[in-house]
Design an enzyme around this catalytic site. Structure first.
Site, PDB file in Angstrom:
ATOM      1  N   CYS A 277       0.815  -1.226   0.000  1.00 51.80           N
ATOM      2  CA  CYS A 277       0.000   0.000   0.000  1.00 51.80           C
ATOM      3  C   CYS A 277       0.844   1.269   0.000  1.00 51.80           C
ATOM      4  CB  CYS A 277      -0.952  -0.005   1.189  1.00 51.80           C
ATOM      5  SG  CYS A 277      -1.953  -1.489   1.266  1.00 51.80           S
TER       6      CYS A 277
ATOM      7  N   HIS B  71      -3.110   6.969   2.684  1.00 48.17           N
ATOM      8  CA  HIS B  71      -3.567   5.665   2.198  1.00 48.17           C
ATOM      9  C   HIS B  71      -4.929   5.372   2.811  1.00 48.17           C
ATOM     10  CE1 HIS B  71      -4.016   1.557   1.244  1.00 48.17           C
ATOM     11  NE2 HIS B  71      -3.709   1.103   2.437  1.00 48.17           N
TER      12      HIS B  71
ATOM     13  N   ASN C 166     -10.208  -0.419   0.638  1.00 48.96           N
ATOM     14  CA  ASN C 166      -8.748  -0.316   0.568  1.00 48.96           C
ATOM     15  C   ASN C 166      -8.276  -0.874  -0.779  1.00 48.96           C
ATOM     16  OD1 ASN C 166      -5.986  -0.676   0.777  1.00 48.96           O
ATOM     17  ND2 ASN C 166      -6.040  -1.457   2.875  1.00 48.96           N
TER      18      ASN C 166
END
Ligand code: COA
Length: 315
Positions: free
Chosen positions: A114, A238, A268
């Site tokens: 990520c 993020h 996500n």
């Protein structure tokens, strides 16, 4: 590190792509031992998009970024694809994207989970410093393919998507003011997947480390950039869990209205989440020339990364 590039780079194009299929919390409640309230309260996620391939989403987002920059694929000298969900073990997914878009230069995958897009942005600036003129940087993921849809610990969290930017050499002004990249491989077991397997995650521990990592890496990048939190127009974090963003924002001393949040409708999307957040911010008029923006990510590895950039040409 403190950015000391000889030739500056600025983001001149941006674009995002999402699969058509929407999976709502209600859809998940039908098959998992969970509730709509649990998912929204613990994560902030209401729906996510699922489908397509990493290359397909990357091509779509990449083409949009080229269009915004007013460039054609043949202008691109290097394509960096940040992904943790490549379409094949061999070759790189960047090869598929390069062929599909028709970019003539190099093509490479970058996997820092990520945190990948921020690693990619720093790498792109490094290539500009070496003389590259135009780089296409994409974050694209199909997290749905490594998600066990019967595991309520992970199934509610992830989604698919892509975001892309074009970085162009300016000859002078540099958009990257300071950055920090890090990793602690001894914690890799907290979030992992075997090749061909599904993700396993120790959510609570990832949460705890994520908040600390975001705060620390953000502070290091700001210090190296010579700025403070008060100087920032926007933070693009993020997008993993709204509570991680809230916790980190509180500790950094920035209000939530100066953060970008797309996870409510995307979940996500790993390396795609920061560029998608950035694209959302630009397209909703939240970024203006000269604005200072902090991009900050964390993820499997564990990895973390932060970059302070100056938006546009209004330096
Ligand atoms: N629905 C209902 N209950 C669930 C659930 C779900 N979808 N998922 C987990 N639970 C349960 C757990 O099994 C646990 O039950 P137990 O107490 O009987 O063991 C309970 O909810 C509480 O678990 P806990 O881990 O304390 O919840 P939490 O508030 O930490 O939230 C996460 C869980 C996964 C949402 C949260 O830890 C998180 O977001 N972690 C970071 C994950 C992440 O960002 N990963 C990607 C990094 S890039």
């Amino acid at each position: 590190m403190q950015a000391t590039t000889r030739t500056g780079g600025l983001i001149t194009g941006w674009g995002a792509a999402l699969p058509d299929k929407v999976v709502t919390n209600e859809d998940l409640v039908a098959t998992l031992d969970t509730t709509e309230d649990w998912i929204v309260e613990r994560t902030g996620i209401r729906e996510r998009r699922v489908g397509g391939t990493t290359a397909g989403l990357a091509v779509e987002a990449g083409q949009r970024a080229l269009d915004t920059a007013g460039l054609s694929p043949t202008d691109i000298e290097l394509l960096i694809l940040c992904t943790t969900t490549p379409d094949m073990a061999i070759p790189s997914t960047a090869s598929l994207v390069q062929d599909e878009l028709g970019t003539p230069g190099g093509a490479v995958d970058l996997n820092a989970a990520c945190s990948g897009f921020v690693y990619g942005l720093v790498a792109a600036h490094g290539h500009v410093a070496l003389g590259y003129e135009r780089i296409l940087l994409i974050g694209a993921e199909t997290m749905s393919r490594v998600t066990d849809w019967d595991d309520r610990n992970t199934a509610v969290l992830f989604g698919d998507g892509a975001g892309a930017v074009v970085l162009e050499a300016t000859g002078g002004v540099d958009g990257l003011l300071g950055f920090d990249l890090g990793s602690d491989g001894s914690a890799r077991h907290l979030l992992e997947a075997d090749i061909g397997g599904f993700m396993r995650m120790e959510g609570r521990e990832v949460f705890r480390r994520a908040v600390r990592a975001v705060v620390d890496t953000a502070n290091r990048a700001m210090q190296r950039a010579g700025v403070t939190i008060a100087d920032l127009a926007l933070v693009v974090p993020h997008q993993a869990n709204i509570r991680i963003i809230e916790s980190a924002a509180r500790r950094l001393g920035i209000s939530m209205d100066r953060t970008v949040n797309v996870l409510e409708t995307t979940g996500n999307t790993s390396a795609a989440s920061i560029p998608m957040g950035l694209v959302h911010a630009v397209e909703s008029g939240r970024l203006h020339g000269g604005d200072l923006v902090l991009l900050v990510g964390f993820g499997a590895g564990m990895s973390w990364a932060a970059a302070v950039i100056r938006w546009g040409t209004g330096a």
